[in-house]
Design a protein around this motif. Structure first.
Motif, PDB file in Angstrom:
ATOM      1  N   PHE A  54      54.142  93.099 -12.047  1.00  0.00           N
ATOM      2  CA  PHE A  54      55.491  93.254 -11.501  1.00  0.00           C
ATOM      3  C   PHE A  54      56.187  94.522 -12.000  1.00  0.00           C
ATOM      4  N   GLY A  55      55.410  95.456 -12.536  1.00  0.00           N
ATOM      5  CA  GLY A  55      55.959  96.744 -12.931  1.00  0.00           C
ATOM      6  C   GLY A  55      57.028  96.654 -13.998  1.00  0.00           C
ATOM      7  N   GLY A  56      56.903  95.676 -14.905  1.00  0.00           N
ATOM      8  CA  GLY A  56      57.862  95.520 -15.983  1.00  0.00           C
ATOM      9  C   GLY A  56      59.100  94.724 -15.627  1.00  0.00           C
ATOM     10  N   ASP A  57      59.175  94.222 -14.397  1.00  0.00           N
ATOM     11  CA  ASP A  57      60.343  93.458 -13.947  1.00  0.00           C
ATOM     12  C   ASP A  57      60.099  91.971 -14.210  1.00  0.00           C
ATOM     13  N   ASP A  58      60.543  91.506 -15.375  1.00  0.00           N
ATOM     14  CA  ASP A  58      60.273  90.113 -15.737  1.00  0.00           C
ATOM     15  C   ASP A  58      61.168  89.123 -15.002  1.00  0.00           C
ATOM     16  N   SER A  59      62.104  89.600 -14.205  1.00  0.00           N
ATOM     17  CA  SER A  59      62.921  88.680 -13.404  1.00  0.00           C
ATOM     18  C   SER A  59      62.074  87.935 -12.383  1.00  0.00           C
ATOM     19  N   ALA A  60      60.896  88.485 -12.068  1.00  0.00           N
ATOM     20  CA  ALA A  60      60.020  87.861 -11.076  1.00  0.00           C
ATOM     21  C   ALA A  60      59.268  86.660 -11.623  1.00  0.00           C
ATOM     22  N   PHE A  61      59.288  86.450 -12.943  1.00  0.00           N
ATOM     23  CA  PHE A  61      58.584  85.287 -13.489  1.00  0.00           C
ATOM     24  C   PHE A  61      59.381  84.596 -14.593  1.00  0.00           C
ATOM     25  N   GLN A  62      60.685  84.519 -14.397  1.00  0.00           N
ATOM     26  CA  GLN A  62      61.526  83.739 -15.302  1.00  0.00           C
ATOM     27  C   GLN A  62      61.249  82.249 -15.171  1.00  0.00           C
ATOM     28  N   THR A  63      60.834  81.832 -13.974  1.00  0.00           N
ATOM     29  CA  THR A  63      60.471  80.443 -13.700  1.00  0.00           C
ATOM     30  C   THR A  63      59.057  80.435 -13.135  1.00  0.00           C
ATOM     31  N   GLY A  64      58.236  79.485 -13.586  1.00  0.00           N
ATOM     32  CA  GLY A  64      56.899  79.411 -13.023  1.00  0.00           C
ATOM     33  C   GLY A  64      55.918  78.656 -13.904  1.00  0.00           C
ATOM     34  N   ILE A  65      54.699  78.560 -13.396  1.00  0.00           N
ATOM     35  CA  ILE A  65      53.585  77.906 -14.074  1.00  0.00           C
ATOM     36  C   ILE A  65      52.573  78.988 -14.422  1.00  0.00           C
ATOM     37  N   LEU A  66      52.354  79.227 -15.700  1.00  0.00           N
ATOM     38  CA  LEU A  66      51.479  80.300 -16.161  1.00  0.00           C
ATOM     39  C   LEU A  66      50.255  79.733 -16.867  1.00  0.00           C
ATOM     40  N   SER A  67      49.238  80.562 -16.983  1.00  0.00           N
ATOM     41  CA  SER A  67      48.029  80.215 -17.730  1.00  0.00           C
ATOM     42  C   SER A  67      47.450  78.878 -17.259  1.00  0.00           C
ATOM     43  N   ASN A  68      47.416  78.706 -15.928  1.00  0.00           N
ATOM     44  CA  ASN A  68      46.857  77.492 -15.312  1.00  0.00           C
ATOM     45  C   ASN A  68      47.514  76.206 -15.809  1.00  0.00           C
ATOM     46  N   GLY A  69      48.827  76.266 -16.041  1.00  0.00           N
ATOM     47  CA  GLY A  69      49.561  75.068 -16.434  1.00  0.00           C
ATOM     48  C   GLY A  69      49.779  74.924 -17.920  1.00  0.00           C
ATOM     49  N   LYS A  70      49.202  75.810 -18.729  1.00  0.00           N
ATOM     50  CA  LYS A  70      49.390  75.714 -20.173  1.00  0.00           C
ATOM     51  C   LYS A  70      50.771  76.191 -20.610  1.00  0.00           C
ATOM     52  N   LYS A  71      51.428  76.958 -19.748  1.00  0.00           N
ATOM     53  CA  LYS A  71      52.804  77.379 -20.020  1.00  0.00           C
ATOM     54  C   LYS A  71      53.672  77.068 -18.804  1.00  0.00           C
ATOM     55  N   ILE A  72      54.861  76.537 -19.066  1.00  0.00           N
ATOM     56  CA  ILE A  72      55.857  76.294 -18.024  1.00  0.00           C
ATOM     57  C   ILE A  72      57.150  76.976 -18.437  1.00  0.00           C
ATOM     58  N   TYR A  73      57.666  77.840 -17.563  1.00  0.00           N
ATOM     59  CA  TYR A  73      58.926  78.528 -17.823  1.00  0.00           C
ATOM     60  C   TYR A  73      59.967  78.096 -16.801  1.00  0.00           C
ATOM     61  N   VAL A  74      61.199  77.929 -17.269  1.00  0.00           N
ATOM     62  CA  VAL A  74      62.340  77.668 -16.398  1.00  0.00           C
ATOM     63  C   VAL A  74      63.485  78.559 -16.865  1.00  0.00           C
ATOM     64  N   ASP A  75      63.933  79.448 -15.996  1.00  0.00           N
ATOM     65  CA  ASP A  75      65.028  80.382 -16.310  1.00  0.00           C
ATOM     66  C   ASP A  75      64.770  81.137 -17.609  1.00  0.00           C
ATOM     67  N   GLY A  76      63.528  81.569 -17.808  1.00  0.00           N
ATOM     68  CA  GLY A  76      63.170  82.357 -18.967  1.00  0.00           C
ATOM     69  C   GLY A  76      62.887  81.563 -20.231  1.00  0.00           C
ATOM     70  N   GLU A  77      63.057  80.251 -20.184  1.00  0.00           N
ATOM     71  CA  GLU A  77      62.820  79.403 -21.354  1.00  0.00           C
ATOM     72  C   GLU A  77      61.442  78.752 -21.254  1.00  0.00           C
ATOM     73  N   LEU A  78      60.644  78.877 -22.305  1.00  0.00           N
ATOM     74  CA  LEU A  78      59.332  78.245 -22.349  1.00  0.00           C
ATOM     75  C   LEU A  78      59.513  76.753 -22.608  1.00  0.00           C
TER      76      LEU A  78
END
Length: 280
Positions: A54-78
């Motif tokens: 995302f070219g350094g734009d972390d606003s694109a992944f403040q919320t999401g499922i990362l590392s195949n479900g090993k990490k969950i972020y909501v509004d930038g909070e792990l």
């Protein structure tokens, strides 16, 4: 009404091997959010790789499922973090090393923009093509380190038949893990029963939304659990046969920026109070 869009990364939002998400896709994400729809990745990738995409734009992944479900972020909070079992990974490495030129890679929880990784019980000649292909900084190691590990993978250049044998035998030898394949010659190692789909309930609960308010785009084996958990699942045209069969809706190819076009349509449909055309 759609309130959240999740998308896989490799071969879904971005062609595998590409350095950045396209400008059109970045604009579509902004347009989507301006329309009041949240966006996030549901991917096997971790934060340092997403920063590159995302070219350094972390606003694109403040919320999401990362590392195949090993990490969950909501509004930038792990909200959740699940680690790899080091001892079990050593057993898996011992099994995999029985196949010539195949090896396990381990990724530390404490990472940075170089994307450090240990390539276990292999050679620089075997590891280097994968380090280049997947953009990680390889350190050769004789054994799995004691550091906290957030991810692990299996590399196999011997063809799909051998990789299927490694997947089956590896899961039998190491019942702590599932081995799921996002791209050719490569498997993700995840704690047994943990995947993008099992991460979904926690994400929905944290956001206060229901599964019918979510759309997910995917293409491969590690997307199947999430496709099965959501009625609004979408496969790109280059998806594996299993992913295409699991999806309810279908769009064009990843390399045609089809997910970006779908995001634009969701944003437009949201503003106009209608269903996106690709979901009719």
């Amino acid at each position: 009404m759609i309130k959240l869009v999740l998308t896989d990364m490799d071969n879904t939002l971005i062609p595998f091997g590409a350095e950045r998400v396209s400008p059109r896709a970045m604009d579509a994400i902004r347009e989507l959010r301006a329309a009041g729809v949240e966006f996030g990745p549901a991917t096997g990738r971790d934060t340092q790789e997403l920063m590159r995409f995302f070219g350094g734009d972390d606003s694109a992944f403040q919320t999401g499922i990362l590392s195949n479900g090993k990490k969950i972020y909501v509004d930038g909070e792990l909200r959740r973090k699940s680690l790899i079992d080091n001892a079990a990974l050593q057993r898996l490495s011992d099994y995999v090393r029985g196949f010539e030129h195949c090896f396990v890679t381990a990724y530390p929880l404490a990472n940075d923009q170089t994307n450090p990784a240990w390539c276990i019980a292999t050679t620089e000649a075997d590891a280097a093509p994968y380090a280049e292909r997947f953009k990680f900084a390889c350190t050769l190691a004789d054994a799995v380190p004691e550091d906290e590990l957030i991810a692990a993978t299996v590399a196999c250049p011997l063809g799909q038949d051998v990789l299927e044998k490694i997947k089956a035998g590896g899961m039998e030898a190491c019942p702590e893990f599932d081995l799921v394949q996002p791209v050719d010659a490569w498997c993700d190692v995840v704690p047994r029963g943990l995947n993008k789909g099992t991460a979904l309930p926690m994400l929905l609960d944290a956001m206060g939304i229901s599964q019918d308010e979510v759309v997910f785009f995917g293409d491969a084996e590690n997307d199947l659990a999430l496709m099965g958990a959501l009625e609004n699942s979408v496969a790109v045209a280059n998806a594996t046969p299993a992913a295409a069969a699991a999806a309810r809706y279908h769009i064009g190819r990843c390399d045609e920026d089809s997910v970006a076009a779908a995001l634009e349509e969701i944003a437009c449909a949201t503003r106009e109070g209608r269903t996106p055309r690709f979901m009719l």
